[in-house]
Scaffold this active site. Structure first.
Site, short mmCIF file in Angstrom:
data_model
loop_
_atom_site.label_atom_id
_atom_site.label_comp_id
_atom_site.label_asym_id
_atom_site.label_seq_id
_atom_site.Cartn_x
_atom_site.Cartn_y
_atom_site.Cartn_z
N ALA A 226 13.64 1.02 5.69
CA ALA A 226 14.81 0.17 4.24
C ALA A 226 16.13 0.42 5.03
O ALA A 226 16.47 0.08 5.39
CB ALA A 226 14.39 0.72 3.23
N THR B 91 7.96 0.35 0.04
CA THR B 91 9.21 -0.86 0.81
C THR B 91 10.21 -1.04 -0.44
O THR B 91 11.30 -1.07 -0.33
CB THR B 91 8.24 -0.90 1.75
OG1 THR B 91 7.77 -1.00 2.70
CG2 THR B 91 9.77 -2.40 2.69
N SER C 80 7.72 6.97 3.24
CA SER C 80 8.26 6.96 4.84
C SER C 80 8.95 5.67 4.26
O SER C 80 9.16 5.22 5.72
CB SER C 80 6.71 6.74 5.66
OG SER C 80 5.75 5.33 5.13
N LYS C 81 8.68 4.79 3.65
CA LYS C 81 9.88 3.26 4.20
C LYS C 81 10.73 3.68 3.61
O LYS C 81 11.68 3.02 3.97
CB LYS C 81 9.21 2.88 2.76
CG LYS C 81 7.17 2.25 2.69
CD LYS C 81 7.20 1.69 4.56
CE LYS C 81 5.23 0.80 3.95
NZ LYS C 81 5.50 0.03 5.86
N ASP C 82 11.69 4.30 3.40
CA ASP C 82 12.37 4.72 3.17
C ASP C 82 13.37 5.01 4.86
O ASP C 82 14.52 4.28 4.89
CB ASP C 82 13.21 6.10 3.42
CG ASP C 82 12.97 6.97 1.65
OD1 ASP C 82 12.72 5.63 0.62
OD2 ASP C 82 13.62 7.85 1.20
#
Length: 346
Positions: A52, A79, A47-49
């Site tokens: 970012a 992340t 999910s950190k895409d």
């Protein structure tokens, strides 16, 4: 006339629009319907895409981030990987301060993506100069032309999910969602998604999953930081020993704490029963659902969406290693469920 080649300009165009998948076997004893928002379908497998790309693009638009600059961040791994991936495509240098609790798999992946990695001791106070928070701050100060993402205290962390994850879930459920279950680390994912869902329907229940050894649940209930709540635990990317401003506690209705062992075993169970090979925090999220269901949180009319953050490949040396599981006391040598099924033909 020749047809155009159907291709994406880069993998960045694949971020978001992750699938919602119905859970069937792992929750069969509980009332209601359960759906997994599987974030490992992002190109960076987490999910950190979303944050970012969003945070870097906002920094570019504001002129904060310029060609040739350096990205600096504090991360438990996901992340950092997403930032390293985006930086590689956009041409930025990436320096990451990582917790020693992060799996060897995660650290190796960060290095493979071209990031410079500083591994910091996990079990020190947040204001200790050796902590990954303080190391990242120091690197930022010492590095000319650097931008510190600071995900724990960056409102854009929340905005990214308000603009993407929340609307996706609302559309995928046709507005029929009754409960959102999500792990809480920085708090950006659950907070942004919750804000959007509650803006569409204030009755949606938002349930945060915390870890034993973390301060978030008690802070939510008392608005006080209790350092006596802090002790070492193994789950990565879940819980905190400080209070991130990227967590909107008012948008979360309730917290449920889960343990290391239950979460690890549930992650493995998720793979065996649903074919979903996901990370430690995904096991924690499903474990949270089990506990909440046993408390009577859900009924036959519930449509529960659980956000599952990352891929299992980042935990091969931990949760999916029988040896590691045995070392932690989570299973004995007679309970192996992976390597025991290997037969070597001679």
């Amino acid at each position: 006339m020749k047809e155009k080649i159907q291709a994406y300009n880069s993998i960045l165009e694949l971020i978001g629009d992750t699938p919602l998948i119905k859970l069937n076997r792992i929750i069969k004893d509980f009332p209601g319907n359960y759906y997994a928002k599987v974030e490992s379908f992002n190109p960076g497998h987490s999910s950190k895409d979303r944050i970012a790309l969003y945070i870097l693009e906002q920094a570019e638009k504001k002129g904060i981030l310029k060609p040739g600059d350096t990205i600096v961040e504090t991360t438990s791994g996901n992340t950092g990987f997403s930032l390293a991936m985006v930086s590689a495509i956009k041409g930025y240098k990436c320096i990451l301060a990582v917790s020693s609790k992060s799996s060897k798999d995660k650290i190796a992946m960060l290095q493979t993506m071209g990031a410079q990695v500083h591994v910091c001791p996990a079990h020190v106070a947040a204001d200790d100069p050796r902590s990954y928070y303080e190391v990242a701050k120091r690197i930022h100060k010492e590095t000319k032309g650097s931008v510190y993402i600071n995900q724990y205290f960056n409102e854009l962390n929340i905005d990214a999910h308000f603009k993407s994850t929340g609307p996706e879930i609302w559309k995928q459920t046709n507005g029929h969602i009754t409960h959102l279950v999500a792990c809480c680390g920085t708090g950006g994912t659950i907070s942004g998604t919750a804000r959007y869902l509650k803006s569409k329907n204030p009755e949606v229940r938002v349930l945060g999953i915390d870890a034993y050894g973390s301060v978030l649940k008690k802070y939510h209930e008392t608005k006080e930081l209790d350092v006596n709540e802090i002790y070492p635990y193994r789950i990565e990317g879940l819980g905190k020993n400080l209070i991130p401003t990227a967590t909107d506690f008012d948008s979360i209705d309730k917290f449920e704490k889960v343990g290391d062992e239950d979460s690890a075993l549930t992650a493995r169970e998720l793979a065996r029963l649903e074919g979903l090979f996901l990370g430690y925090t995904s096991g924690a999220a499903i474990q949270g659902i089990k506990q909440l269901a046993e408390q009577g949180e859900f009924d036959s009319t519930s449509n529960v969406v659980v956000l599952l953050p990352d891929h299992g490949s980042r935990y091969m040396s931990k949760v999916y290693s029988d040896e590691w599981m045995q070392e932690q006391g989570f299973m004995d040598s007679k309970e192996t469920t992976t390597t025991s099924d290997i037969e070597v033909v001679k």
